[in-house]
Scaffold this motif. Structure first.
Motif, mmCIF file in Angstrom:
data_model
loop_
_atom_site.group_PDB
_atom_site.id
_atom_site.type_symbol
_atom_site.label_atom_id
_atom_site.label_comp_id
_atom_site.label_asym_id
_atom_site.label_seq_id
_atom_site.Cartn_x
_atom_site.Cartn_y
_atom_site.Cartn_z
ATOM 1 N N ASP A 73 0.835 -1.211 0.000
ATOM 2 C CA ASP A 73 0.000 0.000 0.000
ATOM 3 C C ASP A 73 0.864 1.254 0.000
ATOM 4 N N SER A 74 1.942 1.222 0.784
ATOM 5 C CA SER A 74 2.831 2.394 0.834
ATOM 6 C C SER A 74 3.597 2.544 -0.480
ATOM 7 N N PHE A 75 3.986 1.407 -1.100
ATOM 8 C CA PHE A 75 4.663 1.466 -2.399
ATOM 9 C C PHE A 75 3.759 2.085 -3.462
ATOM 10 N N MET A 76 2.468 1.789 -3.390
ATOM 11 C CA MET A 76 1.515 2.284 -4.395
ATOM 12 C C MET A 76 1.366 3.798 -4.363
ATOM 13 N N LYS A 77 1.825 4.425 -3.287
ATOM 14 C CA LYS A 77 1.746 5.890 -3.184
ATOM 15 C C LYS A 77 2.859 6.572 -3.973
ATOM 16 N N ASN A 78 3.876 5.782 -4.331
ATOM 17 C CA ASN A 78 4.978 6.340 -5.128
ATOM 18 C C ASN A 78 4.580 6.307 -6.608
ATOM 19 N N LYS A 79 4.069 7.425 -7.102
ATOM 20 C CA LYS A 79 3.520 7.480 -8.459
ATOM 21 C C LYS A 79 4.569 7.160 -9.525
ATOM 22 N N GLU A 80 5.807 7.546 -9.275
ATOM 23 C CA GLU A 80 6.858 7.297 -10.263
ATOM 24 C C GLU A 80 7.121 5.801 -10.407
ATOM 25 N N ASP A 81 7.200 5.085 -9.268
ATOM 26 C CA ASP A 81 7.425 3.639 -9.322
ATOM 27 C C ASP A 81 6.232 2.916 -9.943
ATOM 28 N N VAL A 82 5.025 3.364 -9.578
ATOM 29 C CA VAL A 82 3.815 2.748 -10.140
ATOM 30 C C VAL A 82 3.780 2.938 -11.654
ATOM 31 N N ARG A 83 4.129 4.136 -12.109
ATOM 32 C CA ARG A 83 4.136 4.406 -13.555
ATOM 33 C C ARG A 83 5.191 3.549 -14.259
ATOM 34 N N ARG A 84 6.354 3.407 -13.630
ATOM 35 C CA ARG A 84 7.422 2.601 -14.225
ATOM 36 C C ARG A 84 6.986 1.139 -14.383
ATOM 37 N N ILE A 85 6.401 0.581 -13.331
ATOM 38 C CA ILE A 85 5.961 -0.809 -13.393
ATOM 39 C C ILE A 85 4.811 -0.961 -14.382
ATOM 40 N N ASN A 86 3.897 0.002 -14.384
ATOM 41 C CA ASN A 86 2.782 -0.021 -15.339
ATOM 42 C C ASN A 86 3.306 -0.058 -16.774
ATOM 43 N N ASP A 87 4.317 0.770 -17.069
ATOM 44 C CA ASP A 87 4.895 0.796 -18.424
ATOM 45 C C ASP A 87 5.565 -0.529 -18.759
ATOM 46 N N GLN A 88 6.265 -1.117 -17.781
ATOM 47 C CA GLN A 88 6.931 -2.402 -18.019
ATOM 48 C C GLN A 88 5.911 -3.496 -18.320
ATOM 49 N N LEU A 89 4.828 -3.527 -17.546
ATOM 50 C CA LEU A 89 3.800 -4.543 -17.758
ATOM 51 C C LEU A 89 3.096 -4.336 -19.097
ATOM 52 N N PHE A 90 2.846 -3.070 -19.447
ATOM 53 C CA PHE A 90 2.225 -2.774 -20.735
ATOM 54 C C PHE A 90 3.113 -3.263 -21.881
ATOM 55 N N GLU A 91 4.407 -2.968 -21.768
ATOM 56 C CA GLU A 91 5.330 -3.382 -22.825
ATOM 57 C C GLU A 91 5.374 -4.903 -22.939
ATOM 58 N N GLN A 92 5.345 -5.597 -21.794
ATOM 59 C CA GLN A 92 5.355 -7.057 -21.822
ATOM 60 C C GLN A 92 4.087 -7.602 -22.472
ATOM 61 N N LYS A 93 2.946 -6.957 -22.179
ATOM 62 C CA LYS A 93 1.685 -7.404 -22.780
ATOM 63 C C LYS A 93 1.653 -7.126 -24.280
ATOM 64 N N ILE A 94 2.198 -5.987 -24.688
ATOM 65 C CA ILE A 94 2.276 -5.672 -26.117
ATOM 66 C C ILE A 94 3.182 -6.690 -26.810
ATOM 67 N N LEU A 95 4.307 -7.026 -26.163
ATOM 68 C CA LEU A 95 5.229 -8.016 -26.724
ATOM 69 C C LEU A 95 4.540 -9.363 -26.906
ATOM 70 N N THR A 96 3.833 -9.814 -25.878
ATOM 71 C CA THR A 96 3.118 -11.092 -25.956
ATOM 72 C C THR A 96 2.071 -11.060 -27.064
ATOM 73 N N PHE A 97 1.351 -9.948 -27.149
ATOM 74 C CA PHE A 97 0.324 -9.778 -28.183
ATOM 75 C C PHE A 97 0.940 -9.858 -29.583
#
Length: 447
Positions: free
Chosen positions: A402-426
């Motif tokens: 929950d405390s990690f989720m407050k760090n918007k920069e880290d959340v955005r970084r992980i979100n981008d990584q997951l998006f890229e992985q999903k695009i790659l799989t697609f």
């Protein structure tokens, strides 16, 4: 108010907004009366400043502000109502919009240029000809890695005569031009690994020496790196950079790394919990792990090849001149028109890929959920082979997450990584690349 869309090209348009005093006067009057109620001015009681004086002081600024708000709201609403798919943001057309006088109510016309998103065909099929390079690890590379593991897990032993790869300890003494120990010169003790020297002739001087032998050499000539020489002699990097002298190195000790024996203890240390019986099994495990570590490089190559293919096959037209203006506008004080022109091909490529990516995301519902981001944070606390956590531990970890989720920069970084992985799989699923085995050496030549 009247709003009109005027097409100016295949991918450009201009919006004309006509305003009459009736569109904005009431709002201006309301704001000015609010100013009058709050105004404090010498000679007048609070809230008793004459309206005429308030209007004289603030009328033009308030009128300009309210008209700008009205224009922004009206333009946004019009774009939504017309279902216009834009590239970038609307840009004020200062050439068509006349100079505005906000001192008196009047009919006004404003013009805004638009860049329109192009229509294009997205070729997501198995006919791309793209190859997915599966990197295979050769026996030679695996054996080099195994030998390195043995050295790193070996035993350091003192020996009498030096060989290649040995570490030599000794005393340094700076020499003068005549080869004598320099008075007040650099005197220190340290160690050298001649195998790291760039000068092979100087490397050879350290072969076959014994404790008590003296080797004369120039440290900077041997190493060529001021940082390494500074550490070797115990001096500053600045001193090393100007150092051009020979030194006597009197050997006081020779150490050799004896590689770890190929036995069950070594196998268990390198691969805990994995059953490895002999050297051949160790080599196979190393090759398997190395191939797995190369998957990221194979994926990256495929991803870049797929992007190139999709951009080229889609043949996306762009409103180039509009985009150049927009790039300068949104990067004020950061990019000049000349810089945009120079690098426009890169910007245009990025824009084309963004259009393709957005379309794939929209049409195929590619999303990253908050729970998936949380799972990444949870994985930080999970070790391979560890026992399953109890509920109390899970709750504590979720509190940390929950405390990690407050760090918007880290959340955005992980979100981008997951998006890229999903695009790659697609892309792998849709493009269906031909898989080919390749050695790491040959793969490196493709980069």
């Amino acid at each position: 108010m009247n709003i009109e869309l005027q097409k100016t090209g295949e991918l450009t348009a201009t919006v004309k907004i006509d305003l009459s005093p009736a569109d904005y006067e009431e709002k201006v009057l309301k704001v000015l009366k609010d100013y009058q109620r709050k105004a404090q001015m010498p000679g007048f009681r609070p809230g008793k400043v004459p309206f005429g004086l308030t209007k004289k002081m603030y009328g033009q600024a308030v009128t300009a502000d309210e008209i700008n708000k009205l224009l922004g709201e009206s333009l946004d609403s019009f774009i939504r109502e017309q279902n216009l798919d834009l590239l970038g943001n609307p840009l004020a057309n200062t050439g068509k919009t006349p100079q505005i006088d906000f001192s008196e109510p009047a009919e006004m016309s404003f013009y805004f240029d638009l860049g329109l998103s192009p229509q294009f065909e997205l070729k997501l099929d198995g006919k791309s000809g793209i190859i997915y390079h599966r990197i295979e690890v050769s026996d030679e590379i695996a054996r080099k890695y195994m030998d390195d593991l043995r050295r790193r897990n070996g035993t350091l032993t003192d020996v009498e005569v030096s060989e290649k790869g040995d570490l030599l300890k000794g005393d340094f003494a700076e020499l003068d031009a005549d080869g004598n120990v320099k008075p007040e010169g650099i005197i220190s003790n340290g160690s050298v690994n001649p195998e790291l020297f760039k000068d092979e002739t100087i490397q050879a001087l350290f072969g076959g020496v014994k404790v008590g032998d003296v080797v004369k050499f120039n440290p900077m000539q041997a190493s060529g790196n001021a940082t390494d020489v500074a550490a070797m002699l115990g001096i500053s990097k600045e001193q090393a950079e100007t150092l051009n002298a020979e030194f006597n190195f009197t050997v006081t000790g020779i150490s050799r790394m004896i590689p770890a024996e190929m036995n069950a203890e070594f196998f268990e240390k390198i691969y805990p919990g994995v059953e490895i019986a002999d050297e051949a099994a160790l080599l196979e495990q190393i090759k398997k792990d190395a191939a797995g570590s190369f998957v990221g490089e194979s994926d990256k190559k495929f991803f870049n090849d797929a992007i190139k293919y999709l951009i080229e096959s889609s043949a996306i037209e762009l409103p180039d001149e509009f985009l150049k203006r927009w790039l300068v506008d949104v990067n004020q004080d950061k990019l000049t028109a000349e810089e945009v022109e120079k690098n426009y091909d890169d910007y245009a490529r990025s824009m084309r890929w963004q259009l393709i990516e957005n379309r794939m995301i929209r049409e195929h519902n590619i999303q990253v959920s908050e729970e998936e981001i949380r799972d990444v944070f949870r994985s930080y606390f999970q070790r391979p082979g560890s026992a399953e956590m109890d509920e109390d531990m899970k709750m504590r970890i979720d509190g940390i997450v929950d405390s990690f989720m407050k760090n918007k920069e880290d959340v955005r970084r992980i979100n981008d990584q997951l998006f890229e992985q999903k695009i790659l799989t697609f892309l792998k699923e849709k493009i269906q690349p031909e898989e080919q085995a390749i050695s790491y050496e040959d793969f490196a030549k493709l980069q």
